[in-house]
Write an enzyme that holds these catalytic residues in place. Sequence first.
Site, short mmCIF file in Angstrom:
data_model
loop_
_atom_site.label_atom_id
_atom_site.label_comp_id
_atom_site.label_asym_id
_atom_site.label_seq_id
_atom_site.Cartn_x
_atom_site.Cartn_y
_atom_site.Cartn_z
N LYS A 69 -27.99 33.36 -25.09
CA LYS A 69 -27.30 33.85 -23.88
C LYS A 69 -26.90 35.32 -24.02
CE LYS A 69 -23.19 31.91 -22.62
NZ LYS A 69 -22.18 32.97 -22.44
N ASP A 98 -17.72 30.83 -30.64
CA ASP A 98 -18.13 29.91 -29.57
C ASP A 98 -18.40 28.50 -30.09
OD1 ASP A 98 -17.87 31.94 -27.74
OD2 ASP A 98 -19.99 32.46 -27.75
C1 S3P Z 1 -20.25 37.38 -26.24
C2 S3P Z 1 -19.20 37.65 -27.08
C3 S3P Z 1 -18.13 36.69 -27.38
C4 S3P Z 1 -18.52 35.28 -27.00
C5 S3P Z 1 -19.16 35.20 -25.66
C6 S3P Z 1 -20.41 36.06 -25.59
C7 S3P Z 1 -21.24 38.44 -25.98
O1 S3P Z 1 -16.97 37.06 -26.64
O2 S3P Z 1 -17.38 34.44 -27.05
O3 S3P Z 1 -19.52 33.86 -25.37
O4 S3P Z 1 -22.31 38.14 -25.43
O5 S3P Z 1 -20.97 39.59 -26.33
P1 S3P Z 1 -15.96 38.17 -27.22
O6 S3P Z 1 -16.77 39.34 -27.52
O7 S3P Z 1 -14.99 38.44 -26.13
O8 S3P Z 1 -15.32 37.53 -28.42
#
Ligand code: S3P
Length: 439
Positions: free
Chosen positions: A26, A319
């Site tokens: 993702k 996550d």
């Molecule tokens: C993500 C970073 C994470 C993660 C999110 C996706 C990303 O969040 O929890 O599902 O794609 O950069 P944070 O950077 O806020 O910790």
Amino acid sequence: MKLVTVKVVRKTKNGLNGTIAVPGDKSISHRAIMLGGIANGKTVVKGFLPGDDCLSTISCLRQLGVNILQEGDYLEIDGKGIKHLREPASVLEVGNSGTTIRLLSGLLAGLPLYACLQGDSSIAIRPMNRIVEPLRLMGAKMDGRQDGKYTPLTINGRSLQAINYTMPVASAQVKSAILLAGLHAIGTTSVTELHVSRDHTERMLEAFGVTIHRSGKKVTITGKQSLTAITIDIPGDISSAAFFLVAGSIIPNSHITIQRVGINQTRTGIIDVLERMGASIKITGKEEQSFEPFADLEVKFAPLKATEIAGEMIPRLIDEIPIIALAATQAEGTTIIKDASELKVKETNRINTVAEELNRMGAHIETTGDGLIIHGKTPLKGAYVNSHGDHRIGMMLSIAGCLADGETVIENSEAIKVSYPTFFEILSKLQEINQTVIE
Ligand code: S3P
């Protein structure tokens, strides 16, 4: 009126068995659309995740004037360079996607356009000041409810100045928003992290021909660089594979192989922790030719023991904590998860939703200010549970339902489409089939 979807999951008696591939990562999918959209030339993407979150990013980039062809997991992005993004005629809707709103804000803050961004009811209570504050330091004109703390966000794009910023939280979204703003700022921007978070933005920027410098927890980028289109092969999402790594470990008689999963070091905390707990995971077929490494992961049922998870490990598995909590309910001893207060500001407050829903099924989990204490090992029983609109809570509860006695009913199961639209299809094939390859 909103329809409530429910899914019924029954105890899996013969284990989960088979070979699967999980959908594309993702985080990498979002970045491929955004960087492809500002590059010069046609970027081709294979293995894209057609989940709701990434579809929101596609629709925002289309509103910004980028032509994107999407056929399932294949994309062609017609990039004309960053200067060709045009002012959107209506609000940019990000749905449930924190990555979309935070990264796009960084990308747009330095362009001569006006944009308004908003999302669903979960996005409305997630903190945006963590990006608004550093972007304002760069000269951005941004606003939102409560002086920029919450959505809707408005951006009156203008020329930005580089900053040297030390982040108060370990967040790849914040780091990426600043790097993307730094890409068109005047001067050299640096971001220093508390703990190293996922580095997909850095790797992908380099693949598009941008020079960045990395030294320990500091990343530096000089503004006014351009990107050249590339072809991207996106690995399977380790955060989706995580549900089957844990399912295979805790459901007796299971044996699952997951093909071509991304094993970027900043994301493999789940493998390290499960191995520490006694899980049987084999990593084979490593591929390192792309800017993101891939491998096949093979997991078999094994007895688990409790562990402690804290500090630098947290961003490497942030996550995966809901599904790790489920694993811990099946491990001998008390598992402690701390330094994880970021869980409170995810799609739901995951400290609360994990404990509340698993305790309904017979788990013994206590919440703390920055994590969870999980007392194992507890048998689980089928129950009526709720995803609270959080995809990862919905998938974790479905795996719990495969282990629990009786029947588990998961309310709001549609949330799973955000990151894994084919989750239930794959789960039921693994329940039915013994050692058969599932395409
Ligand atoms: C993500 C970073 C994470 C993660 C999110 C996706 C990303 O969040 O929890 O599902 O794609 O950069 P944070 O950077 O806020 O910790």
